[in-house]
Motif scaffolding. Structure first.
Motif, PDB file in Angstrom:
ATOM      1  N   GLU A 138      44.120  43.876  47.720  1.00 59.90           N
ATOM      2  CA  GLU A 138      44.837  44.417  46.566  1.00 59.90           C
ATOM      3  C   GLU A 138      44.770  45.940  46.546  1.00 59.90           C
ATOM      4  N   SER A 139      45.754  46.533  45.926  1.00 59.86           N
ATOM      5  CA  SER A 139      45.767  47.977  45.702  1.00 59.86           C
ATOM      6  C   SER A 139      46.631  48.272  44.486  1.00 59.86           C
ATOM      7  N   GLY A 140      46.560  49.512  44.025  1.00 63.58           N
ATOM      8  CA  GLY A 140      47.416  49.946  42.932  1.00 63.58           C
ATOM      9  C   GLY A 140      46.738  50.066  41.587  1.00 63.58           C
ATOM     10  N   GLY A 141      45.475  49.667  41.514  1.00 62.51           N
ATOM     11  CA  GLY A 141      44.767  49.804  40.250  1.00 62.51           C
ATOM     12  C   GLY A 141      44.457  51.263  39.944  1.00 62.51           C
ATOM     13  N   ARG A 188      42.523  38.013  36.371  1.00 65.07           N
ATOM     14  CA  ARG A 188      41.751  39.191  35.990  1.00 65.07           C
ATOM     15  C   ARG A 188      40.445  38.760  35.373  1.00 65.07           C
ATOM     16  N   GLN A 189      39.483  39.663  35.455  1.00 69.22           N
ATOM     17  CA  GLN A 189      38.159  39.379  34.897  1.00 69.22           C
ATOM     18  C   GLN A 189      37.593  40.650  34.301  1.00 69.22           C
ATOM     19  N   VAL A 216      39.111  43.772  36.242  1.00 70.08           N
ATOM     20  CA  VAL A 216      39.342  43.735  37.685  1.00 70.08           C
ATOM     21  C   VAL A 216      40.411  42.672  37.930  1.00 70.08           C
ATOM     22  N   TYR A 217      41.440  43.063  38.666  1.00 73.36           N
ATOM     23  CA  TYR A 217      42.553  42.161  38.957  1.00 73.36           C
ATOM     24  C   TYR A 217      42.438  41.653  40.390  1.00 73.36           C
ATOM     25  N   TYR A 218      42.597  40.346  40.532  1.00 74.79           N
ATOM     26  CA  TYR A 218      42.482  39.681  41.819  1.00 74.79           C
ATOM     27  C   TYR A 218      43.778  38.961  42.159  1.00 74.79           C
ATOM     28  N   CYS A 219      44.169  39.014  43.426  1.00 74.24           N
ATOM     29  CA  CYS A 219      45.224  38.116  43.877  1.00 74.24           C
ATOM     30  C   CYS A 219      44.575  36.972  44.647  1.00 74.24           C
ATOM     31  N   ALA A 220      45.286  35.857  44.694  1.00 74.99           N
ATOM     32  CA  ALA A 220      44.758  34.667  45.325  1.00 74.99           C
ATOM     33  C   ALA A 220      45.904  33.829  45.889  1.00 74.99           C
ATOM     34  N   GLN A 234      39.563  41.119  47.127  1.00 77.29           N
ATOM     35  CA  GLN A 234      38.316  41.716  46.649  1.00 77.29           C
ATOM     36  C   GLN A 234      38.459  42.289  45.247  1.00 77.29           C
ATOM     37  N   GLY A 235      39.679  42.424  44.764  1.00 81.96           N
ATOM     38  CA  GLY A 235      39.918  42.917  43.420  1.00 81.96           C
ATOM     39  C   GLY A 235      40.212  44.401  43.366  1.00 81.96           C
ATOM     40  N   THR A 236      40.943  44.787  42.331  1.00 85.01           N
ATOM     41  CA  THR A 236      41.235  46.189  42.071  1.00 85.01           C
ATOM     42  C   THR A 236      41.063  46.448  40.580  1.00 85.01           C
TER      43      THR A 236
END
Length: 125
Positions: A6-9, A38-39, A93-97, A117-119
């Motif tokens: 992920e990127s862009g956070g 997200r968490q 923290v935002y995660y894609c899956a 890994q999250g952003t």
């Protein structure tokens, strides 16, 4: 195996926008449905959005409806999360899956096979 990055956070003021990207490598990206979660600190991982393998079907959580949009570009092995009208409560923290499934069950983190890994996204008031 599928690797997700992920990127862009970042840090943005309330009312602002961000676009998150998630690039996949490994096995055929276009065969997987994709999700964003997200968490926030001290909270459980929360479903945000999901999109099917070809982008023809997608849905978002009620908490972000009308503000967030999920999309994908299979030619670029990338899924996006466009976030508009951000609020401080979007901080997380935002995660894609990636998952081989699609349907109502994809709101559950346990249904996903691969995770990034999250952003970090931080929205200031």
């Amino acid at each position: 195996q599928v690797q997700l990055v992920e990127s862009g956070g970042g840090l943005v003021q309330a009312g602002g926008s961000l676009r998150l990207s998630c690039v996949a490598s490994g096995r055929a990206f276009s065969s997987y449905a994709m999700g964003w979660f997200r968490q926030a600190p001290g909270k459980e991982r929360e479903f945000v959005a999901a999109i099917n393998y070809n982008g023809g079907n997608a849905f978002v959580a009620d908490s972000v409806k009308g503000r967030f949009t999920i999309s994908r570009d299979n030619a670029k092995n990338t899924v996006y999360l466009q976030m508009n009208s951000l609020k401080p409560e979007d901080t997380a923290v935002y995660y894609c899956a990636a998952t081989s499934l699609y349907g109502p069950m994809v709101v559950r983190p346990a249904k996903y096979d691969y995770w990034g890994q999250g952003t970090q996204v931080t929205v200031s008031s």
